[in-house]
Design an enzyme around this catalytic site. Sequence first.
Site, PDB file in Angstrom:
ATOM      1  N   CYS A 245       0.813  -1.229   0.000  1.00  0.00           N
ATOM      2  CA  CYS A 245       0.000   0.000   0.000  1.00  0.00           C
ATOM      3  C   CYS A 245       0.839   1.269   0.000  1.00  0.00           C
ATOM      4  O   CYS A 245       0.320   2.356  -0.249  1.00  0.00           O
ATOM      5  CB  CYS A 245      -0.920   0.015   1.210  1.00  0.00           C
ATOM      6  SG  CYS A 245      -2.269  -1.144   1.044  1.00  0.00           S
TER       7      CYS A 245
HETATM    8  N1  CO8 Z   1     -19.817  -9.325   8.183  1.00  0.00           N
HETATM    9  C1  CO8 Z   1     -20.291  -9.422   9.445  1.00  0.00           C
HETATM   10  N2  CO8 Z   1     -19.506  -9.603  10.535  1.00  0.00           N
HETATM   11  C2  CO8 Z   1     -18.175  -9.745  10.328  1.00  0.00           C
HETATM   12  C3  CO8 Z   1     -17.621  -9.682   9.042  1.00  0.00           C
HETATM   13  C4  CO8 Z   1     -18.488  -9.468   7.931  1.00  0.00           C
HETATM   14  N3  CO8 Z   1     -18.054  -9.375   6.685  1.00  0.00           N
HETATM   15  N4  CO8 Z   1     -16.290  -9.824   9.147  1.00  0.00           N
HETATM   16  C5  CO8 Z   1     -16.008  -9.987  10.438  1.00  0.00           C
HETATM   17  N5  CO8 Z   1     -17.165  -9.951  11.175  1.00  0.00           N
HETATM   18  C6  CO8 Z   1     -17.324 -10.108  12.613  1.00  0.00           C
HETATM   19  C7  CO8 Z   1     -16.239 -10.964  13.227  1.00  0.00           C
HETATM   20  O1  CO8 Z   1     -16.578 -12.340  13.157  1.00  0.00           O
HETATM   21  C8  CO8 Z   1     -16.198 -10.462  14.652  1.00  0.00           C
HETATM   22  O2  CO8 Z   1     -17.232 -11.068  15.400  1.00  0.00           O
HETATM   23  P1  CO8 Z   1     -16.997 -11.498  16.943  1.00  0.00           P
HETATM   24  O3  CO8 Z   1     -16.741 -10.208  17.668  1.00  0.00           O
HETATM   25  O4  CO8 Z   1     -18.279 -12.149  17.293  1.00  0.00           O
HETATM   26  O5  CO8 Z   1     -15.803 -12.405  16.923  1.00  0.00           O
HETATM   27  C9  CO8 Z   1     -16.563  -8.985  14.526  1.00  0.00           C
HETATM   28  O6  CO8 Z   1     -17.198  -8.849  13.263  1.00  0.00           O
HETATM   29  C10 CO8 Z   1     -15.347  -8.074  14.578  1.00  0.00           C
HETATM   30  O7  CO8 Z   1     -14.338  -8.571  13.665  1.00  0.00           O
HETATM   31  P2  CO8 Z   1     -12.940  -7.875  13.481  1.00  0.00           P
HETATM   32  O8  CO8 Z   1     -12.298  -7.714  14.823  1.00  0.00           O
HETATM   33  O9  CO8 Z   1     -12.192  -8.577  12.406  1.00  0.00           O
HETATM   34  O10 CO8 Z   1     -13.446  -6.467  12.896  1.00  0.00           O
HETATM   35  P3  CO8 Z   1     -12.792  -5.045  13.003  1.00  0.00           P
HETATM   36  O11 CO8 Z   1     -13.722  -4.182  13.744  1.00  0.00           O
HETATM   37  O12 CO8 Z   1     -11.356  -5.089  13.417  1.00  0.00           O
HETATM   38  O13 CO8 Z   1     -12.798  -4.598  11.458  1.00  0.00           O
HETATM   39  C11 CO8 Z   1     -11.272  -4.448   9.580  1.00  0.00           C
HETATM   40  C12 CO8 Z   1     -12.120  -5.367  10.470  1.00  0.00           C
HETATM   41  C13 CO8 Z   1     -12.224  -3.573   8.775  1.00  0.00           C
HETATM   42  C14 CO8 Z   1     -10.469  -5.325   8.653  1.00  0.00           C
HETATM   43  C15 CO8 Z   1     -10.350  -3.576  10.454  1.00  0.00           C
HETATM   44  O14 CO8 Z   1      -9.667  -4.367  11.393  1.00  0.00           O
HETATM   45  C16 CO8 Z   1      -9.313  -2.837   9.629  1.00  0.00           C
HETATM   46  O15 CO8 Z   1      -9.630  -2.063   8.744  1.00  0.00           O
HETATM   47  N6  CO8 Z   1      -8.034  -3.010   9.977  1.00  0.00           N
HETATM   48  C17 CO8 Z   1      -6.942  -2.363   9.266  1.00  0.00           C
HETATM   49  C18 CO8 Z   1      -6.786  -3.015   7.969  1.00  0.00           C
HETATM   50  C19 CO8 Z   1      -5.675  -2.436   7.146  1.00  0.00           C
HETATM   51  O16 CO8 Z   1      -5.396  -1.284   7.134  1.00  0.00           O
HETATM   52  N7  CO8 Z   1      -5.075  -3.296   6.428  1.00  0.00           N
HETATM   53  C20 CO8 Z   1      -4.074  -2.897   5.546  1.00  0.00           C
HETATM   54  C21 CO8 Z   1      -4.331  -3.601   4.288  1.00  0.00           C
HETATM   55  S1  CO8 Z   1      -3.680  -2.724   2.981  1.00  0.00           S
HETATM   56  C22 CO8 Z   1      -2.173  -3.444   2.502  1.00  0.00           C
HETATM   57  O17 CO8 Z   1      -1.110  -3.022   2.839  1.00  0.00           O
HETATM   58  C23 CO8 Z   1      -2.264  -4.627   1.635  1.00  0.00           C
HETATM   59  C24 CO8 Z   1      -1.656  -4.352   0.295  1.00  0.00           C
HETATM   60  C25 CO8 Z   1      -1.906  -5.453  -0.624  1.00  0.00           C
HETATM   61  C26 CO8 Z   1      -3.125  -5.212  -1.448  1.00  0.00           C
HETATM   62  C27 CO8 Z   1      -3.488  -6.439  -2.161  1.00  0.00           C
HETATM   63  C28 CO8 Z   1      -4.912  -6.443  -2.555  1.00  0.00           C
HETATM   64  C29 CO8 Z   1      -5.619  -7.726  -2.465  1.00  0.00           C
END
Ligand code: CO8
Length: 379
Positions: free
Chosen positions: A162
């Site tokens: 990214c």
């Molecule tokens: N629908 C409903 N519920 C869900 C879903 C869904 N889709 N997904 C997860 N849940 C549930 C989980 O099961 C969990 O339930 P429980 O509490 O009962 O266990 C609850 O929701 C909370 O789950 P999370 O803790 O996973 O959720 P978060 O509140 O942390 O949100 C995010 C998830 C949105 C992913 C968040 O953590 C986030 O944005 N984190 C930062 C991500 C980030 O910046 N990543 C960088 C990636 S970019 C990069 O560098 C990659 C480059 C390569 C690109 C290649 C492209 C493919």
Amino acid sequence: MQETQVATIPALTGRPVISASGLFTPPESIANEELVASFNAFVDRHNAAHPDAEPLAYSSVEFIEKASGIKARHVMSKAAVLDPEVMCPRLPERANDEISVMAEIGVAAAKQALERAGRKPEDVGAVLCAASNMQRAYPAMAIEIQHALGIDGYGFDMNVACSSATFGIQTAADYVRAGHAQSVLVVSPEITSGHLNWRDRDSHFIFGDVATAVLVEDAAIAPAQHWEILGTRLKTVFSNNIRNNFGFLNRAAPEGEGTPDKLFVQEGRKVFKEVVPMVAQLILEEAARLGIDPASLRRLWLHQANAGMNRLIAQRVLGHEASEDESPTVLDTYGNTSSAGSIIAFHLHNQDIAAGETGLICSFGAGYSAGTVFVRKVG
Ligand code: CO8
């Protein structure tokens, strides 16, 4: 005696500026409602086919919007991504004498940047293709983009996930500072849909496809209106919390349910917690080095991964909760477009900045990696 007209070549300054940017947006877009309907159809099929396994859970529009701020994303191959039997892009293979799809969208963005700067391709000296996934190993995507645009000079690919675009901008700025090139295109075609696991509930909603371009030039040849690059700073810290194991040593097709680690995987919570302080500290240290009061920054064009992350980073930098005007988001319509995100935000939200005002382009992501580019509007 008739006087001969000699074109004056401006003396180069070695001071890098951003002359213009460009954006290609795929025409097709997927709204959260469509995405979740497709994902849930896949879940129903999977659970029916595996009655003895732990059932997969549904995704939800409400969760996606609350957790990430994403409402839609553009993609290059909508029908295949939404087909619960396919759930990955299906882009027809092209012959070697046709332009490849990643180069094609990069060229579209680059042409807009060149046009906006009033720059002819023959005046550009280098092309960097800076993106998180390359379509092939070689020849470099950058060289194909260079060829398609008719640019003399050199080009190469660079991948810092990214952060690729800001790492590319610093590299381009260094070429200008060193006098190796006076005009450098940094092109970021991000077809993230190819490495996203559309069957993974935790991440299926995150990414979108796009291409951006930034033209970095010596101030001497830049158009009257441009962005002076005040300083750039890069940082990397190894982490397995965002990872993709796909590579030339494991050639299994990166689709289907059996190869999830050959696609994007992450520990989203850990990324959130660890990257926010790292990026805020990098920005504050660099602002101090440059003698810039962070509270005076007119606008932050932050990496577009998660609205909550940006809110926290902006707050630490500005000292107060940032308004949409101070830290605009494009996440709602573009999703996370990897390295292109902060450049899209910059491209779409810089027209109202007055001459003399200072802003920050900042990206962060896998590696971990982070890059800052402080800019001041001129003209
Ligand atoms: N629908 C409903 N519920 C869900 C879903 C869904 N889709 N997904 C997860 N849940 C549930 C989980 O099961 C969990 O339930 P429980 O509490 O009962 O266990 C609850 O929701 C909370 O789950 P999370 O803790 O996973 O959720 P978060 O509140 O942390 O949100 C995010 C998830 C949105 C992913 C968040 O953590 C986030 O944005 N984190 C930062 C991500 C980030 O910046 N990543 C960088 C990636 S970019 C990069 O560098 C990659 C480059 C390569 C690109 C290649 C492209 C493919």
